[in-house]
Design an enzyme around this catalytic site. Structure first.
Site, PDB file in Angstrom:
ATOM      1  N   ARG A   1      -2.743  -1.847   5.426  1.00 58.34           N
ATOM      2  CA  ARG A   1      -3.561  -2.616   4.497  1.00 58.34           C
ATOM      3  C   ARG A   1      -2.810  -3.830   3.977  1.00 58.34           C
ATOM      4  NH1 ARG A   1      -5.361   2.836   1.463  1.00 58.34           N
ATOM      5  NH2 ARG A   1      -3.421   3.495   2.442  1.00 58.34           N
TER       6      ARG A   1
ATOM      7  N   ARG B   1      -1.300   2.907  16.299  1.00 56.27           N
ATOM      8  CA  ARG B   1      -2.669   2.691  15.816  1.00 56.27           C
ATOM      9  C   ARG B   1      -3.645   2.523  16.977  1.00 56.27           C
ATOM     10  NH1 ARG B   1      -1.055   4.759  11.974  1.00 56.27           N
ATOM     11  NH2 ARG B   1      -0.412   3.784  10.017  1.00 56.27           N
TER      12      ARG B   1
ATOM     13  N   TRP C   1       2.396  -1.418   6.045  1.00 55.76           N
ATOM     14  CA  TRP C   1       2.226  -2.026   7.373  1.00 55.76           C
ATOM     15  C   TRP C   1       0.770  -2.032   7.844  1.00 55.76           C
ATOM     16  CZ3 TRP C   1       6.336   2.007   8.408  1.00 55.76           C
ATOM     17  CH2 TRP C   1       5.791   3.293   8.513  1.00 55.76           C
TER      18      TRP C   1
ATOM     19  N   CYS D   1       0.891  -1.165   0.000  1.00 51.22           N
ATOM     20  CA  CYS D   1       0.000   0.000   0.000  1.00 51.22           C
ATOM     21  C   CYS D   1       0.921   1.205   0.000  1.00 51.22           C
ATOM     22  CB  CYS D   1      -0.947  -0.043   1.185  1.00 51.22           C
ATOM     23  SG  CYS D   1      -0.170  -0.435   2.758  1.00 51.22           S
TER      24      CYS D   1
END
Lengths: 672, 527
Positions: A456, A496, A454, A450
């Site tokens: 998708r 995240r 790291w 992507c």
């Protein structure tokens, strides 16, 4: 009295009795692990051990009870009016010492080894959106928040690991009037919010808030995560679950076309990559250095999986640094050609770009981009149209809005649709399916990336590996998959999820891993006997994604984890899981079926909302029949019988082969 | 070679498509399957289509297949026509009722109410004369009769049609007495009306209405509107439409599902049934359920509440008896309601998927209590299919009376004769079944209700995976059984050997205790 109100009265009586009549599992049993602190699940299942009434047939009535503030206030005032006098606050700060020996049974809270009580406030009201306010004692430890009611028998208990808290807000001020208007609201990462009301005169809110701030957000206070204090002992060591060399070996690597390199041992080539990589054997270390210059963050294409028969591969990387000028790198092109050449079955190679085409183009302005088919002869570039982390975060935010606390009866389905969450899930599964299909049916090698490779990318490789290789559908194999595709390849879990960090609106947060687990759940729905693990396994992983009880998901990269000595100073989630395998086994799992590839259907009709996770705090979602417990009992019984059969067979064999001289040791005679 | 067999009655509608000199026939079935036959030659195609259409739309019931079907693959072990005899079923129902209920033959030869069976159960103190008077005051003569007797507390569910109150507020003291006789001393009852107040007002203008509280002072009236007739039919059509739309743009799937409102209707029925069950089980109050004619929503509610209340209704025999008693003999006009299914453009206003909605509601409860039903969900699908098209006579006609006129019992075979044969029935059993004696309270929250994809999507999606899972569960059960017998066998062998050893003086007597431990472990786990 009108028919309607009469009806409501009945409803209440009926609901009340229903608690005793229900044959379902009691939360006592269901929350065994909450008590021992092993997992963080604790359903708001209300005051009764046999579950709150989940079924209220007068919708109006339910709405009254769960949503209407007037109603709650009424109830509350009648409760607290009588309790004004008992109000007392007791705050203990026992930092650095042994927690005080339990003074009274009521204050006794279950603690993990290494867990310490930090603050306690009495006469706090938990405002449950489903069962109404409940008064009791709120305790804060360095790991969890613990509330036990005193106005219900048996007490209502809430145990929430502080890791799930994303935001702490004070509600009301010193001048606030009205019941329950002064207190704390906690916003959680696991699809719920918790609200507590304090009494101004007790002055208990300040200390609770302070401790919550510190222990919910240790990283913001330069403190260690609780995982570093967790002293629980497990007989399994989960840190040994994943050994990259062993996993490559399982896949048949290295072979004549692929070699294992330690070029990144000191994390200098790519600081977000693992130390051990598997690359085409034709590529020298110098070549690899050159390729690294042309890939974002040095994330060169490396092998994720190789087909045991066709030798078609799935490789993953970051976007090429093409930029607006359309830069080329001969080394990168040569390297891609080597990947293609390693697969004798196909003369073409597929580059799957997870992004929507426009986003890939837009990335050129920032120096990134995608492989041009002109430069990479024999390569076909396919865009998979998966949106970025910001879109996903927004989608989940909307989903939480419609799932918690109350659900709009009449627009439930269209509300789900408007969040687009299921569409995103479908898109990811469809992308992974494309990859699996290319590899399996067309014997083509696939490169997946992507932007950074790291988020998708990890979703896509992870899912396609599950589809292609039955090993990853076992418990052990799934653990390896998470360690490999997610942890070692640098999915930025800390960023995240926002572990221990108080910046709740950080734009880098996104439910990428949650989406992956959701996709896996969708697969388990479509192939119920292809997976060794059950739903509880997936939910447990998600719970500990946030809990910070284990070191597994902490930090962003392997490099950081090595630096922080995570493996020696914390416990692994897999230690806990492998220690309690019974809870996570899916009984209908069959090894002989689905030996190879499972290709899911990606129609929207097949994609369902995972209500057991997203709506699980709603008491109506508690399972009606304790199928899990039954399964567990059956499995246990089966093992017992099997053991017994083996024992008896051994004894029999011993006797038949002249073992008559040594009669079997017969134990524990039972009087009958 | 592909072999395709289809009952003519299963054909809902037929579409003819032509291009060049090829013809195609699209057959849309009542069980929601869609078939497309390509036939070379327009003429042939047209002819075939015409014959199929004629055969599938025969008006005369006695020309339908059930009258010609003679089972050759099986002998009738147990005659399904006799399996659920009204009289014996009702006797069983009231047998717990310490003589406060009786069987009445007032409807002999269907003279009082053509849609009731000849035998009904009524309060003991009510004479047949009272029943006659009450029947004249009720729509279609459907006077209040016993539907369910709750053994735990003696509360009952009764059903009837609407009272003929009309705009003038007619009154029938006999009807009031019939109803009051069903109450226990000092207890109030509930009248659950499945219509909205608006609908009742409209009914009043046409001579119907509801029981005014002044005259029925011992009863509380509750309105639980559930949708009926055309609205249900439209809802089903929209649902099936959405399910069959396989176009790529599926992003509107959920909103189409929602706008069909099928799940909304399921929820309404479930809610109403749960309320009825609650009144009976929790309040110990007797309930009278009716809507307008008392042959659609009324039956949905009374039947479904029995599934919730009565563990017997969750067994195969019990559920069959329920369908027989509360649907077929209670006069649900299957012939009118299930004449067409979701596809046919030519619809009469009598068509309504009331029975399907009931089956769907049962399925929803099933989803929440997967271990409490003896039959599998496949069994529900079988009932759905046979209600719409069948070689058996069970779901033919609109009432018992009609059946009698056609002498159906003699001329056709009962579905139960076939389905209850052990080799057939074993395919429709739930391997997870554990008898559950308690009342089961389903959740009616929207997130708890799901689309019955096994039924609505079964022609567009592959269900083989689910079958495999079922097989696997069966394997586990089988394996379990094997292990058990193995344990028993080995234990016996061991005992023999021990006895032998003791006889030979090699083993001290009284030392064979551990065989007992195993059996204890078994019995304790099994319990």
């Amino acid at each position: 009295m009108s028919a309607a109100s009469e009806d409501r009265r009945n409803q209440e009586i009926i609901d009340y009795e229903e608690k005793t009549s229900r044959g379902g599992a009691s939360p006592d049993e269901l929350s065994i692990h909450t008590e021992t602190g092993k997992t963080s699940t604790s359903v708001d299942s209300g005051p009764s051990p046999s579950g709150t009434p989940r079924s209220t047939y007068s919708e109006h009535d339910l709405a009254q009870r769960s949503d209407s503030p007037e109603m709650s206030l009424d109830l509350q005032s009648s409760i607290s009016a009588s309790s004004e006098n008992i109000a007392s606050t007791e705050i203990k700060s026992t930092q650095g010492e042994e927690p005080e020996p339990p003074p009274r049974k009521m204050d006794d809270i279950p603690l993990l080894a290494g867990e310490q009580l930090q603050a306690r406030a009495r006469d706090v009201t938990y405002l449950c959106p489903y069962t109404g306010p409940s008064r009791g004692t709120l305790s804060v430890t360095n790991y969890k928040l613990f509330f036990r009611s005193i106005d219900r028998e048996p007490p209502f208990i809430l145990a929430v690991p502080l890791g799930v808290v994303t935001r702490i807000e004070k509600v009301g001020g010193a001048t606030s009037r009205g019941e329950n208007s002064y207190g704390i609201e906690l916003f959680c990462k696991d699809m719920r919010n918790l609200r507590f009301a304090h009494k101004q005169e007790n002055h208990s809110r300040r200390i609770v808030c302070e401790k919550l701030q510190i222990f919910a957000f240790p990283a913001s206070h330069k403190l260690l995560y609780f995982a570093f204090h967790n002293e629980e002992v497990y007989s399994e060591n989960g840190w040994t679950t994943y050994d990259p060399i062993a996993e490559y070996k399982r896949q048949g690597l290295p072979n004549e076309c692929w070699r294992i390199t330690r070029i990144n041992e000191s994390y200098e080539l790519a600081d977000t990559y693992p130390a051990i990589l598997c690359v085409p054997s034709g590529a020298s270390d110098d070549d690899i250095q050159q390729v690294a210059h042309f890939r974002s963050r040095g994330r060169i294409p490396v092998i994720s999986w190789i087909h045991p028969e066709s030798h078609a591969t799935i490789t993953r990387c970051a976007q090429p640094l093409v930029g607006v000028g359309g830069k080329r790198s001969k080394d990168d092109e040569k390297y891609v050609q080597m990947i293609l050449d390693s697969n004798p079955q196909s003369h073409k190679l597929c580059i799957m770009d997870a992004r929507p085409n426009v986003n890939a183009v837009a990335n050129k302005a920032k120096g990134g981009g995608y492989e041009s088919e002109d430069d990479y002869q024999n390569a076909e570039v396919i865009f998979l149209d998966i949106h970025n982390i910001h879109v996903m975060r927004e989608s989940l935010r909307k989903l939480k809005e419609i799932c918690f606390p109350s659900i709009d009866d009449s627009h439930w389905l269209s509300n789900i649709e408007s969040t687009h969450w299921l569409e995103h899930i479908k898109c990811i599964i469809a992308g992974a399916k494309k990859i699996a299909d290319k590899v399996e049916s067309h014997k083509m090698s696939v490169i997946v990336h992507c932007s950074d490779g790291w988020d998708r990318t990890a979703q896509l490789t992870g899912l396609s590996l599950i589809m292609l290789d039955p090993y990853y559908r076992t418990i052990k194999g799934f653990e390896v998959l998470v360690e490999k595709e997610w942890l070692s390849f640098g999915h930025k879990f800390a960023q995240r999820v926002g572990h221990g960090d108080d910046k709740h609106s950080d734009p880098d947060r996104s439910p990428v891993f949650l989406q992956f687990i959701d996709c896996v759940w969708q697969l388990t729905r479509q192939f119920p006997n292809a997976f060794e693990f059950n739903e509880n396994f997936l939910i447990t992983i998600l719970d500990h994604l946030y809990s910070c009880l284990f070191g597994t998901f902490l930090y962003n990269t392997e490099q950081q984890r090595v630096k922080e000595c995570v493996k020696t100073k914390t416990k692994s989630l897999w230690s806990f899981i492998n220690n309690n395998l019974d809870d996570f086994v899916n009984p209908p799992y069959t090894t002989y079926l689905h030996q190879h590839v499972i290709i899911p259907v990606c129609s929207m009709r097949q994609i369902e909302l995972w209500t057991a996770y997203y709506v699980r705090w709603n008491p109506r979602m508690a399972p009606q029949e304790p199928v899990d417990l039954q399964n567990r009992a059956l499995m246990h019984f089966k093992r017992q019988l099997q053991r017994r059969v083996e024992e008896l067979q051994r004894e029999l064999a011993a006797k038949n082969t002249g073992g008559i001289q040594t009669p079997p040791r017969v134990s524990s005679p039972v009087q009958t | 070679m592909v072999c395709l067999q289809l009952l003519h009655r299963n054909i809902d509608c037929i579409e003819r498509r032509f291009d060049a000199n090829r013809g195609a026939i699209v057959i849309k079935c009542k069980n929601l399957q869609i078939l497309r036959l390509d036939i070379p030659g327009q003429e042939e195609a047209l002819n075939i289509a015409d014959s199929i259409e004629t055969l599938s739309t025969l008006e005369d019931i006695s020309l339908w297949y059930p009258f010609y079907f003679r089972p050759r693959q099986f002998d009738i072990l147990e005659d399904g026509w006799q399996a659920f005899n009204v009289e014996s079923e009702l006797t069983r129902l009231i047998s717990h009722a310490d003589h406060s209920w009786r069987i009445s033959h007032v409807n002999k030869d269907f003279t009082v109410c053509p849609t009731y069976p000849e035998t009904v159960a009524v309060p003991k103190s009510v004479t047949d004369e009272l029943l006659l008077a009450s029947a004249s005051f009720r729509d279609g003569g459907r006077f209040p009769v016993l539907s369910y007797y709750h053994g735990d507390n003696g509360a009952v569910i009764m059903r009837s049609s609407q009272p003929l109150v009309g705009t003038t507020g007619r009154r029938c003291k006999e009807d009031e007495r019939v109803l009051n006789a069903s109450l226990r001393p000092g207890k109030k009852g509930y009248i659950i009306d499945t219509r909205s107040p608006n609908l009742i007002q409209m009914a009043k203008n046409r001579g119907g209405g509801c029981e005014p509280e002044v005259n029925y002072s011992q009863w509380k009236r509750v309105h639980r509107p559930v949708e009926r007739h055309t609205a249900l039919q439209e809802s089903l059509c929209k649902l099936v439409d959405a399910c069959n739309d396989s176009r790529a743009s599926m992003d509107k799937w959920l909103s189409r599902l929602e706008s069909s409102n099928w799940l909304g209707h399921v929820k309404d029925i479930l809610t109403c049934a749960c309320l009825t069950a609650q009144c009976v089980d929790k309040e110990g109050a007797s309930v009278l359920v009716h809507g307008g004619e008392g042959i659609d929503s009324t039956l949905q509610v009374t039947a479904l509440s029995q599934v919730i209340l009565d563990p017997d209704c969750r067994t195969v025999r019990g559920f069959e008896a329920l369908v027989e008693r509360e649907w077929i003999q209670a006069g649900h006009p299957f012939n009118d309601r299930c004449g067409k299914s979701a596809y046919s453009p030519a619809r009469s206003r009598y068509e309504a998927p009331a029975f399907l909605l009931f089956l769907d509601s049962v399925w929803q409860v099933y989803q929440q209590f997967p271990c409490s039903f003896e039959f599998s969900t496949q069994f529900l699908i079988v009932l759905f299919e046979h209600a719409y098209a069948s070689q058996f006579g069970t779901f033919l006609c609109n009432s018992e009376c009609d059946k009698r006129k056609l002498n159906l019992q003699r001329r056709a075979v009962s579905l139960w004769s076939w389905v209850n044969r052990p080799e057939v029935l074993q395919n429709y059993l739930n391997p997870l079944y554990e008898p559950n004696k308690s009342v089961i309270w389903p959740s009616v929250a929207p997130q708890s209700l799901e689309l019955w994809s096994e039924l609505y999507l079964r022609w567009t999606q592959d269900n083989s995976i689910l079958d495999e899972t079922n097989k696997q569960i069966l394997c586990i059960k089988e394996h379990n059984k094997e292990l058990r017998t193995k344990v028993v066998r080995i234990r016996r062998q061991l005992m023999d050997l021990q006895k032998e050893a003791i006889e030979k003086g090699l083993l001290a007597a009284g030392n064979h205790g551990n065989t007992e431990t195993a059996s204890e472990a078994y019995s304790s786990s099994a319990s």
